[in-house]
Scaffold this active site. Sequence first.
Site, PDB file in Angstrom:
ATOM      1  N   HIS A   1       1.073  -0.859  -0.510  1.00 39.44           N
ATOM      2  CA  HIS A   1      -0.355  -0.096  -0.067  1.00 39.44           C
ATOM      3  C   HIS A   1       1.135   0.814   0.044  1.00 39.44           C
ATOM      4  O   HIS A   1       0.766   2.041  -0.764  1.00 39.44           O
ATOM      5  CB  HIS A   1      -0.696  -0.099   1.587  1.00 39.44           C
ATOM      6  CG  HIS A   1      -1.887   1.312   0.820  1.00 39.44           C
ATOM      7  ND1 HIS A   1      -2.810   1.183   0.759  1.00 39.44           N
ATOM      8  CD2 HIS A   1      -1.147   2.568   1.808  1.00 39.44           C
ATOM      9  CE1 HIS A   1      -3.452   2.621   1.105  1.00 39.44           C
ATOM     10  NE2 HIS A   1      -3.049   3.784   1.633  1.00 39.44           N
ATOM     11  N   GLU A   2       1.389   1.205   0.790  1.00 39.56           N
ATOM     12  CA  GLU A   2       2.636   2.743   1.428  1.00 39.56           C
ATOM     13  C   GLU A   2       3.319   2.485  -0.437  1.00 39.56           C
ATOM     14  O   GLU A   2       3.854   3.454  -0.606  1.00 39.56           O
ATOM     15  CB  GLU A   2       3.549   2.403   2.450  1.00 39.56           C
ATOM     16  CG  GLU A   2       2.192   2.426   3.599  1.00 39.56           C
ATOM     17  CD  GLU A   2       1.848   3.545   3.622  1.00 39.56           C
ATOM     18  OE1 GLU A   2       1.884   4.550   2.936  1.00 39.56           O
ATOM     19  OE2 GLU A   2       0.906   3.242   4.116  1.00 39.56           O
TER      20      GLU A   2
ATOM     21  N   HIS B   1       1.690   4.704  -2.904  1.00 39.09           N
ATOM     22  CA  HIS B   1       2.382   6.203  -2.213  1.00 39.09           C
ATOM     23  C   HIS B   1       3.455   6.672  -2.928  1.00 39.09           C
ATOM     24  O   HIS B   1       3.520   7.615  -3.962  1.00 39.09           O
ATOM     25  CB  HIS B   1       2.026   6.660  -1.237  1.00 39.09           C
ATOM     26  CG  HIS B   1       0.443   6.301  -0.775  1.00 39.09           C
ATOM     27  ND1 HIS B   1      -0.671   6.603  -1.363  1.00 39.09           N
ATOM     28  CD2 HIS B   1       0.072   5.421   0.850  1.00 39.09           C
ATOM     29  CE1 HIS B   1      -1.423   6.220  -1.014  1.00 39.09           C
ATOM     30  NE2 HIS B   1      -1.307   5.905   0.211  1.00 39.09           N
TER      31      HIS B   1
END
Length: 424
Positions: free
Chosen positions: A21-22, A25
């Site tokens: 997920h990170e 980003h």
Amino acid sequence: MEMVQVVFLTVLVFFVLVTIHEWGHYYFAKRAGILVREFAIGFGPKVFSHKRDETRFTLRLLPLGGFVRMAGEDPEIVEVQPGQTVALRLDGNKVTKLFLDQLDLRKNVVRGEVEHIDLEHTLKVRLQVEGEVVTYDIHPKAMMVLKGQDIQIAPFERQFGSKTVAQRALSIFAGPLMNFILAFVLFIAYILQMGVPVENPTHVRLADVSDDKPAARAGLLKGDLVEQINGIPIGADINKLVTLISESEGKEMTWVVLRGQERLEVKLTPEHIKGHQGGKVGITPSTPMRSASFTETFKFAGKAMVNTTERIFEGFRMLIFGQFTLDDLGGPVRTFELTGQIASKGIEQLTYWAAILSLYLGIFNLLPIPALDGSRLVFLGIEALRGRPVDPNRESTVHFIGFAMIMLLMLVVTYNDILRLVKG
């Protein structure tokens, strides 16, 4: 499965889900030219830290998520004020380091009083040095040094707020997007491991047999095919199997199962399990499976994504309309506990569970709840419609309040989870 292996796999699942997920980003922020200061897994005190290029990768104590800290959204930049004495280290005529404290200890530097400094646009500093005014260019990757910490400056074009709405939106949406992609890949992996249901099945298959339950004690094994119960043919009717078990609590049953070419007769007695109605024997029934073709693999993975998404939104609907109790909610403790239980059942079930968690994480983060990715996308949508951004202070306040509320809810459900574990 060994306890150490179960714990390792449980931690690995959460590490992979948060990291992917990170990373979404991080990757798209870097693609947009944004300075990413920190890539963190967890919150709280740092346990591990390593700097690579411009980004510090950290592992933090509390495994409650993670974050990517981008320039322009961080509070640690110290403003240098006119009249302040600083020390500069130069490479040619360009400043590579600005020392803000312990100036007497700095070697090979120029000391002076700041008349003017711009670290975002012109990247210049004007100093009074021994009665003479001198102007220096500042390197776009210069470091500010304060209290032993090096903090890279962020020219405006490297800040999150300088990018287009589309670039910022993609940097935010990329986190949930990576979770959706991971969920799809994990569903594919599960189907490759387990196969797909055979057409026109004739038997019910035991997909799992729980340890120390009536089925296991009677000698039933994962993969057995149930032919009949108490003389009643079962065929491929899972509902009939479940109903017969439920209605036979405390009563001995005679099962006929097929194991390879062998037909076996076993006797077992369904028992009551706290919190459940009717008898239970500790099995997970399914229809017989076969290997999936290439196209079937993607088709069934897509179906799993759709069906799981529907169940997730049904859970949200029940939550919104109050059709739940506090015991129905689970925090990190309960999720870790459940993941450990599923990990003990085998890598196939863990793969399926990890896919569900990844999909849930992606959907949950897109909800328009302050502090989540969905809320940030809402603010960007408002900016696109208005043609100008929302006041950053107001947006920060909204996100702070949302984060505080989420943390409060997390504390409540975690306390309830621990209380439930203590009470057994």
